[in-house]
Design a protein around this motif. Structure first.
Motif, short mmCIF file in Angstrom:
data_model
loop_
_atom_site.label_atom_id
_atom_site.label_comp_id
_atom_site.label_asym_id
_atom_site.label_seq_id
_atom_site.Cartn_x
_atom_site.Cartn_y
_atom_site.Cartn_z
N ALA A 112 52.08 27.47 48.87
CA ALA A 112 52.20 26.92 47.52
C ALA A 112 50.87 26.42 46.99
O ALA A 112 50.50 26.67 45.84
CB ALA A 112 53.23 25.80 47.52
N SER A 113 50.11 25.71 47.84
CA SER A 113 48.83 25.14 47.39
C SER A 113 47.80 26.22 47.13
O SER A 113 47.12 26.22 46.10
CB SER A 113 48.32 24.16 48.45
OG SER A 113 49.22 23.09 48.63
N LEU A 114 47.66 27.15 48.07
CA LEU A 114 46.68 28.22 47.89
C LEU A 114 47.06 29.13 46.71
O LEU A 114 46.19 29.58 45.96
CB LEU A 114 46.58 29.06 49.17
CG LEU A 114 45.92 28.37 50.37
CD1 LEU A 114 45.93 29.30 51.57
CD2 LEU A 114 44.51 27.93 50.06
N GLY A 115 48.34 29.38 46.54
CA GLY A 115 48.79 30.24 45.45
C GLY A 115 48.49 29.66 44.08
O GLY A 115 48.06 30.37 43.18
N SER A 116 48.72 28.35 43.93
CA SER A 116 48.45 27.72 42.63
C SER A 116 46.97 27.75 42.30
O SER A 116 46.57 27.95 41.15
CB SER A 116 48.97 26.27 42.63
OG SER A 116 48.27 25.49 43.60
N LEU A 117 46.12 27.56 43.31
CA LEU A 117 44.68 27.61 43.09
C LEU A 117 44.25 29.02 42.67
O LEU A 117 43.45 29.19 41.74
CB LEU A 117 43.95 27.19 44.37
CG LEU A 117 42.42 27.21 44.31
CD1 LEU A 117 41.91 26.27 43.23
CD2 LEU A 117 41.84 26.84 45.67
N GLY A 118 44.79 30.03 43.34
CA GLY A 118 44.45 31.40 42.98
C GLY A 118 44.93 31.77 41.60
O GLY A 118 44.20 32.42 40.83
N ALA A 119 46.15 31.35 41.24
CA ALA A 119 46.69 31.64 39.92
C ALA A 119 45.86 30.99 38.82
O ALA A 119 45.59 31.60 37.78
CB ALA A 119 48.15 31.18 39.83
N ASN A 120 45.42 29.76 39.07
CA ASN A 120 44.60 29.07 38.07
C ASN A 120 43.27 29.76 37.87
O ASN A 120 42.78 29.90 36.74
CB ASN A 120 44.38 27.62 38.50
CG ASN A 120 43.52 26.85 37.51
OD1 ASN A 120 42.34 26.63 37.74
ND2 ASN A 120 44.11 26.46 36.39
N THR A 121 42.67 30.23 38.96
CA THR A 121 41.40 30.94 38.86
C THR A 121 41.54 32.20 38.00
O THR A 121 40.69 32.50 37.15
CB THR A 121 40.88 31.31 40.25
OG1 THR A 121 40.71 30.12 41.03
CG2 THR A 121 39.56 32.06 40.16
N LEU A 122 42.61 32.94 38.21
CA LEU A 122 42.84 34.16 37.43
C LEU A 122 43.06 33.85 35.96
O LEU A 122 42.56 34.56 35.08
CB LEU A 122 44.05 34.92 38.00
CG LEU A 122 43.85 35.55 39.38
CD1 LEU A 122 45.17 36.16 39.87
CD2 LEU A 122 42.75 36.61 39.34
N LEU A 123 43.82 32.79 35.67
CA LEU A 123 44.08 32.41 34.28
C LEU A 123 42.80 31.98 33.58
O LEU A 123 42.56 32.34 32.42
CB LEU A 123 45.13 31.30 34.23
CG LEU A 123 46.55 31.70 34.57
CD1 LEU A 123 47.45 30.47 34.70
CD2 LEU A 123 47.12 32.65 33.53
N LYS A 124 41.97 31.21 34.25
CA LYS A 124 40.71 30.78 33.65
C LYS A 124 39.83 31.99 33.30
O LYS A 124 39.22 32.05 32.23
CB LYS A 124 39.97 29.84 34.61
CG LYS A 124 40.47 28.41 34.62
CD LYS A 124 39.66 27.58 35.59
CE LYS A 124 40.05 26.11 35.53
NZ LYS A 124 39.65 25.48 34.26
N GLN A 125 39.77 32.94 34.22
CA GLN A 125 38.96 34.12 33.98
C GLN A 125 39.52 34.98 32.85
O GLN A 125 38.77 35.69 32.17
CB GLN A 125 38.86 34.94 35.27
CG GLN A 125 38.07 34.25 36.37
CD GLN A 125 38.08 35.02 37.68
OE1 GLN A 125 38.81 36.00 37.84
NE2 GLN A 125 37.25 34.60 38.64
N SER A 126 40.83 34.91 32.65
CA SER A 126 41.46 35.71 31.59
C SER A 126 41.17 35.15 30.20
O SER A 126 40.92 35.89 29.26
CB SER A 126 42.97 35.78 31.83
OG SER A 126 43.26 36.41 33.06
#
Length: 250
Positions: A112-126
């Motif tokens: 859960a923790s690693l997934g949220s960090l990865g999702a946020n990174t992708l959203l920021k880049q988008s």
């Protein structure tokens, strides 16, 4: 067939809770999508600007409202949503669950923790939204602005941890306490980001929405895995009270 029966039994016994969680998850996705659309079109600029300036001294936008110790407190609170603090907290909670012989639940916390960090990174880049330029930043920033990483990852982590710790606790007062603390910390972290001038208010709102949706998804996933026997079952109070009687009677 047996696994399908287990899933259907769980849905039948908790249909209201599950349906509310599903609708809340869908609602968070819809709200985030609407916010993203408004931000992309520039329609939130005036609102963002007004709210951000409300947290600044009227005669000096470089000075956050309140005495110096309040600004220092804002930096302390915002650190609760930083990667280092969240990583340490996740590891400590995983250790607690492992000591309670809930190793698979600890693995869910890690995912859960690693997934949220990865999702946020992708959203920021988008979206690649620029940081606020109206006021000096009260904290170092290195990434894009939308959605707020501190707000999203702290919401996903604290709310997920609160919900999972509540599953591992039999006393109702402690279940409520875990969830309340998680919500309060999540809100304070997001507010501190606007107070320090490093995020627009809609960045934080989007982060809260996405993080809460992630936590709801993790909660639903945990329930589904429990029905399959992949995660330890939720602890329930056998007497239906907050505390077992002091004399040990059941």
């Amino acid at each position: 067939m047996m696994r399908l029966n287990r899933v259907l039994t769980w849905l039948g016994s908790r249909e209201r809770v599950v349906l509310c969680a599903v609708f809340a998850l869908l609602g968070s996705i819809w709200i985030f999508a609407e916010l993203a659309d408004e931000v992309t079109d520039g329609e939130t600029h005036e609102l963002d600007r007004s709210v951000l300036l409300l947290m600044r001294a009227p005669n000096d936008v470089s000075d956050p409202i309140g005495p110096g110790w309040v600004e220092e407190m804002g930096r302390d609170i915002t650190a609760l949503g930083g990667n280092v603090v969240l990583t340490l907290l996740t590891v400590m909670v995983m250790g607690y669950l492992a000591l309670c012989q809930r190793q698979r639940l600890a693995l869910v916390v890690l995912v859960a923790s690693l997934g949220s960090l990865g999702a946020n990174t992708l959203l920021k880049q988008s979206f690649e939204r620029d940081r606020p330029d109206l006021v000096p930043h009260g904290s170092q920033v290195y990434t894009a602005s939308f959605p707020s990483g501190h707000s999203m990852v702290s919401a996903a982590t604290y709310l997920t941890l609160g919900a999972l710790l509540a599953r591992a606790e039999k006393r109702r007062r402690l279940k409520a306490y875990y969830l309340l603390v998680a919500i309060i910390i999540t809100l304070l972290v997001g507010i501190s980001r606007v107070y320090l001038g490093v995020h627009w208010p809609t960045d934080v709102l989007a982060g809260w929405t996405a993080g809460a949706g992630w936590a709801l998804g993790c909660w639903l996933l945990t329930g589904w895995l429990q029905r399959r026997g992949q995660v330890e079952p939720e602890v329930s109070n056998p007497v239906g009270l907050d505390e077992i009687p002091s004399d040990g009677r059941k």
